[in-house]
Design a protein around this motif. Structure first.
Motif, mmCIF file in Angstrom:
data_model
loop_
_atom_site.group_PDB
_atom_site.id
_atom_site.type_symbol
_atom_site.label_atom_id
_atom_site.label_comp_id
_atom_site.label_asym_id
_atom_site.label_seq_id
_atom_site.Cartn_x
_atom_site.Cartn_y
_atom_site.Cartn_z
ATOM 1 N N LEU A 83 0.811 -1.213 0.000
ATOM 2 C CA LEU A 83 0.000 0.000 0.000
ATOM 3 C C LEU A 83 0.845 1.264 0.000
ATOM 4 O O LEU A 83 0.378 2.321 -0.449
ATOM 5 N N VAL A 84 2.058 1.187 0.520
ATOM 6 C CA VAL A 84 2.841 2.402 0.723
ATOM 7 C C VAL A 84 4.077 2.448 -0.171
ATOM 8 O O VAL A 84 5.035 3.156 0.116
ATOM 9 N N GLU A 85 4.008 1.724 -1.282
ATOM 10 C CA GLU A 85 5.135 1.700 -2.205
ATOM 11 C C GLU A 85 4.695 2.051 -3.618
ATOM 12 O O GLU A 85 3.572 1.732 -4.037
ATOM 13 N N GLY A 86 5.567 2.700 -4.355
ATOM 14 C CA GLY A 86 5.453 2.874 -5.797
ATOM 15 C C GLY A 86 4.233 3.626 -6.272
ATOM 16 O O GLY A 86 3.628 4.440 -5.562
ATOM 17 N N ASP A 87 3.850 3.335 -7.520
ATOM 18 C CA ASP A 87 2.752 4.043 -8.178
ATOM 19 C C ASP A 87 1.415 3.819 -7.484
ATOM 20 O O ASP A 87 0.553 4.703 -7.491
ATOM 21 N N PHE A 88 1.230 2.655 -6.908
ATOM 22 C CA PHE A 88 -0.054 2.382 -6.264
ATOM 23 C C PHE A 88 -0.299 3.362 -5.115
ATOM 24 O O PHE A 88 -1.398 3.895 -4.969
ATOM 25 N N PHE A 89 0.719 3.616 -4.322
ATOM 26 C CA PHE A 89 0.574 4.563 -3.218
ATOM 27 C C PHE A 89 0.324 5.972 -3.747
ATOM 28 O O PHE A 89 -0.605 6.662 -3.285
ATOM 29 N N ASN A 90 1.083 6.404 -4.732
ATOM 30 C CA ASN A 90 0.964 7.771 -5.235
ATOM 31 C C ASN A 90 -0.333 8.005 -6.003
ATOM 32 O O ASN A 90 -0.937 9.080 -5.897
ATOM 33 N N ASP A 91 -0.774 7.011 -6.776
ATOM 34 C CA ASP A 91 -1.907 7.213 -7.683
ATOM 35 C C ASP A 91 -3.254 6.847 -7.074
ATOM 36 O O ASP A 91 -4.297 7.351 -7.526
ATOM 37 N N PHE A 92 -3.264 5.984 -6.054
ATOM 38 C CA PHE A 92 -4.546 5.491 -5.554
ATOM 39 C C PHE A 92 -4.736 5.691 -4.049
ATOM 40 O O PHE A 92 -5.805 6.092 -3.611
ATOM 41 N N VAL A 93 -3.708 5.428 -3.250
ATOM 42 C CA VAL A 93 -3.840 5.574 -1.803
ATOM 43 C C VAL A 93 -3.821 7.044 -1.412
ATOM 44 O O VAL A 93 -4.671 7.517 -0.645
ATOM 45 N N LYS A 94 -2.869 7.783 -1.917
ATOM 46 C CA LYS A 94 -2.693 9.191 -1.551
ATOM 47 C C LYS A 94 -3.929 10.051 -1.898
ATOM 48 O O LYS A 94 -4.350 10.880 -1.079
ATOM 49 N N ALA A 172 -12.054 -1.702 -3.965
ATOM 50 C CA ALA A 172 -13.074 -1.090 -4.809
ATOM 51 C C ALA A 172 -12.841 0.414 -4.797
ATOM 52 O O ALA A 172 -12.046 0.925 -4.011
ATOM 53 N N PHE A 173 -13.562 1.132 -5.675
ATOM 54 C CA PHE A 173 -13.397 2.579 -5.751
ATOM 55 C C PHE A 173 -14.643 3.279 -5.256
ATOM 56 O O PHE A 173 -15.769 2.849 -5.534
ATOM 57 N N ASP A 174 -14.438 4.364 -4.511
ATOM 58 C CA ASP A 174 -15.547 5.143 -3.984
ATOM 59 C C ASP A 174 -16.399 5.686 -5.126
ATOM 60 O O ASP A 174 -17.611 5.733 -5.037
ATOM 61 N N ALA A 175 -15.777 6.093 -6.199
ATOM 62 C CA ALA A 175 -16.497 6.527 -7.393
ATOM 63 C C ALA A 175 -16.489 5.387 -8.403
ATOM 64 O O ALA A 175 -15.518 4.664 -8.517
ATOM 65 N N VAL A 176 -17.619 5.233 -9.108
ATOM 66 C CA VAL A 176 -17.697 4.162 -10.104
ATOM 67 C C VAL A 176 -16.797 4.525 -11.272
ATOM 68 O O VAL A 176 -17.049 5.465 -12.012
ATOM 69 N N SER A 177 -15.731 3.781 -11.464
ATOM 70 C CA SER A 177 -14.761 4.081 -12.521
ATOM 71 C C SER A 177 -14.079 2.799 -12.954
ATOM 72 O O SER A 177 -13.189 2.298 -12.281
ATOM 73 N N GLN A 178 -14.513 2.250 -14.062
ATOM 74 C CA GLN A 178 -13.922 1.007 -14.554
ATOM 75 C C GLN A 178 -12.451 1.222 -14.904
ATOM 76 O O GLN A 178 -11.607 0.364 -14.627
ATOM 77 N N ASN A 179 -12.114 2.365 -15.503
ATOM 78 C CA ASN A 179 -10.723 2.594 -15.905
ATOM 79 C C ASN A 179 -9.794 2.641 -14.695
ATOM 80 O O ASN A 179 -8.689 2.105 -14.726
ATOM 81 N N SER A 180 -10.231 3.306 -13.616
ATOM 82 C CA SER A 180 -9.396 3.383 -12.427
ATOM 83 C C SER A 180 -9.138 2.009 -11.844
ATOM 84 O O SER A 180 -8.037 1.713 -11.385
ATOM 85 N N LEU A 181 -10.148 1.152 -11.849
ATOM 86 C CA LEU A 181 -9.969 -0.194 -11.312
ATOM 87 C C LEU A 181 -8.992 -0.988 -12.176
ATOM 88 O O LEU A 181 -8.152 -1.724 -11.669
ATOM 89 N N ASP A 182 -9.084 -0.820 -13.477
ATOM 90 C CA ASP A 182 -8.141 -1.486 -14.369
ATOM 91 C C ASP A 182 -6.717 -0.994 -14.120
ATOM 92 O O ASP A 182 -5.766 -1.776 -14.104
ATOM 93 N N LYS A 183 -6.553 0.321 -13.906
ATOM 94 C CA LYS A 183 -5.226 0.878 -13.646
ATOM 95 C C LYS A 183 -4.677 0.405 -12.310
ATOM 96 O O LYS A 183 -3.480 0.153 -12.166
ATOM 97 N N ALA A 184 -5.553 0.288 -11.311
ATOM 98 C CA ALA A 184 -5.113 -0.213 -10.012
ATOM 99 C C ALA A 184 -4.634 -1.655 -10.128
ATOM 100 O O ALA A 184 -3.623 -2.041 -9.525
ATOM 101 N N ALA A 185 -5.345 -2.447 -10.913
ATOM 102 C CA ALA A 185 -4.932 -3.840 -11.132
ATOM 103 C C ALA A 185 -3.579 -3.891 -11.822
ATOM 104 O O ALA A 185 -2.724 -4.725 -11.489
ATOM 105 N N ALA A 186 -3.357 -2.982 -12.761
ATOM 106 C CA ALA A 186 -2.070 -2.941 -13.459
ATOM 107 C C ALA A 186 -0.943 -2.561 -12.507
ATOM 108 O O ALA A 186 0.169 -3.098 -12.588
#
Length: 358
Positions: A83-94, A172-186
């Motif tokens: 959760l606190v590393e790399g792009d996932f932290f910067n793009d989704f957690v933060k 899951a995402f607070d806002a319905v966003s298929q693209n964001s979920l795909d990016k999080a998976a990536a």
């Protein structure tokens, strides 16, 4: 006599709210008011059910379905450090837009959750002391939560050296966003995440006996205890619908020695019977998606108000996140006014402290 007393059931509670659904219920400002606040306070649920009379289902469901996106979520096995590393932290957690919950039994296992950027850690006292952390709720959106900062590096150290077991997460995402979920998976690709859809099940019920369901009936109760009794009886009936119990069917012929249940009746209203349809989703759904479902139903029901049955019930079951006083779910029953079919009231039940784990 046999004693079937269950000590755990004494902790179960139901909080009842009765009110009016505002005319502008589809505006953002109304999300802070009941019944929408009841929905929004439960960020993630695992089961959602919409119970409708068949005439309402036939008139409204196809249009409701066109407005709804299929709820999607990610299931992934990874350690807390992810959760606190790399792009996932910067793009989704933060940014605070992602919702996460780890597996575990409250009060027994370590459980982690992330909501609006706040990481909540549940662990034993011994493990907490080993982490060296000063709080179990950490706001990762703060400007100080950056690599190189002393406080943040303490969190990273605790994740790598103490809270380092891989666990199953739901995202899951607070806002319905298929693209964001795909990016999080990536961004989590090295952990081999699974993208899953919440498909719905359609259950056709037989013709059943229906209790008096209207705001007029609620107001006709002459004292608070009578209102409470009415709400409890309706809640019990809705539970039997969800369980597909034969006790509410019009052709039920069970021996009264085995069951003395009877559908509540009213002195002011004639007994009614109708066929019902339940729509049930299971998986991971966000409060925003459920609000969208409920709002779409209300809009469609209002546009077809003349000649349709005047009620619909939305229920949701939440994930067990705490060992005591857990919020287990809710039911919102929409009821139209007898003389004003385009106006709606509601009765809502919030269930707390169920004795069975979900």
């Amino acid at each position: 006599m046999l004693d079937f007393a269950d000590g755990a059931s004494a902790h179960e509670k139901s909080y009842i709210t009765i009110g009016q659904i505002p005319e502008d219920f589809d505006s953002v400002s109304q999300l802070k008011k009941a019944p929408f606040s009841i929905i929004s306070h439960r960020a993630l649920v695992h089961t959602t059910e919409l119970i409708l009379p068949r005439d309402v289902y036939t008139a409204t469901w196809s249009s409701i379905r066109e407005k709804l996106e299929t709820p999607r979520y990610i299931q992934v096995i990874m350690p807390l450090i992810a959760l606190v590393e790399g792009d996932f932290f910067n793009d989704f957690v933060k940014p605070g837009s992602i919702l996460m919950l780890s597996e575990g039994r409250p009060g027994v296992d370590d459980i982690f959750s992330l909501e609006q950027g706040i990481l909540t850690l549940q662990m034993s006292r011994e493990k907490y002391e080993r982490t060296g952390l000063t709080a179990i709720e950490i706001d990762l959106r703060q400007p100080s939560m950056l690599h190189g900062k002393k406080g943040f590096e303490r969190i990273v150290w605790a994740c790598r050296n103490v809270l380092n077991a891989s666990v199953t997460w739901l995202l899951a995402f607070d806002a319905v966003s298929q693209n964001s979920l795909d990016k999080a998976a990536a961004a989590l690709q090295k952990y081999q995440p699974r993208l899953l859809d919440c498909d719905f099940e359609e259950i056709a019920h037989p013709v059943v006996n229906v209790p008096p369901l209207s705001m007029d009936e609620v107001r006709s109760q002459s004292w608070p205890a009578a209102v409470e009794d009415y709400c409890n009886e309706v809640s019990e009936w809705l539970g039997l619908v969800s369980l597909q119990s034969p006790r509410i069917a019009v052709d039920d012929k069970i021996d009264p020695y085995l069951s003395r249940y009877a559908v509540p009746q009213s002195e002011s209203q004639q007994p009614q019977s109708t066929a019902l349809v339940s729509l049930r989703w299971q998986g991971v759904m966000t409060s925003r998606w459920i609000s969208q479902l409920f709002t779409s139903y209300l809009l469609e029901q209002r546009s077809h108000a003349d000649g349709l049955s005047a009620w619909g019930a939305l229920s949701a079951s939440t994930f067990r996140r705490v060992a005591v006083e857990n919020s287990d779910g809710y039911t919102v029953l929409s009821l139209t006014e007898g003389a004003k079919p385009r106006e709606s009231g509601f009765v809502a039940w919030e269930f707390v402290g169920a004795s069975l784990s979900t």
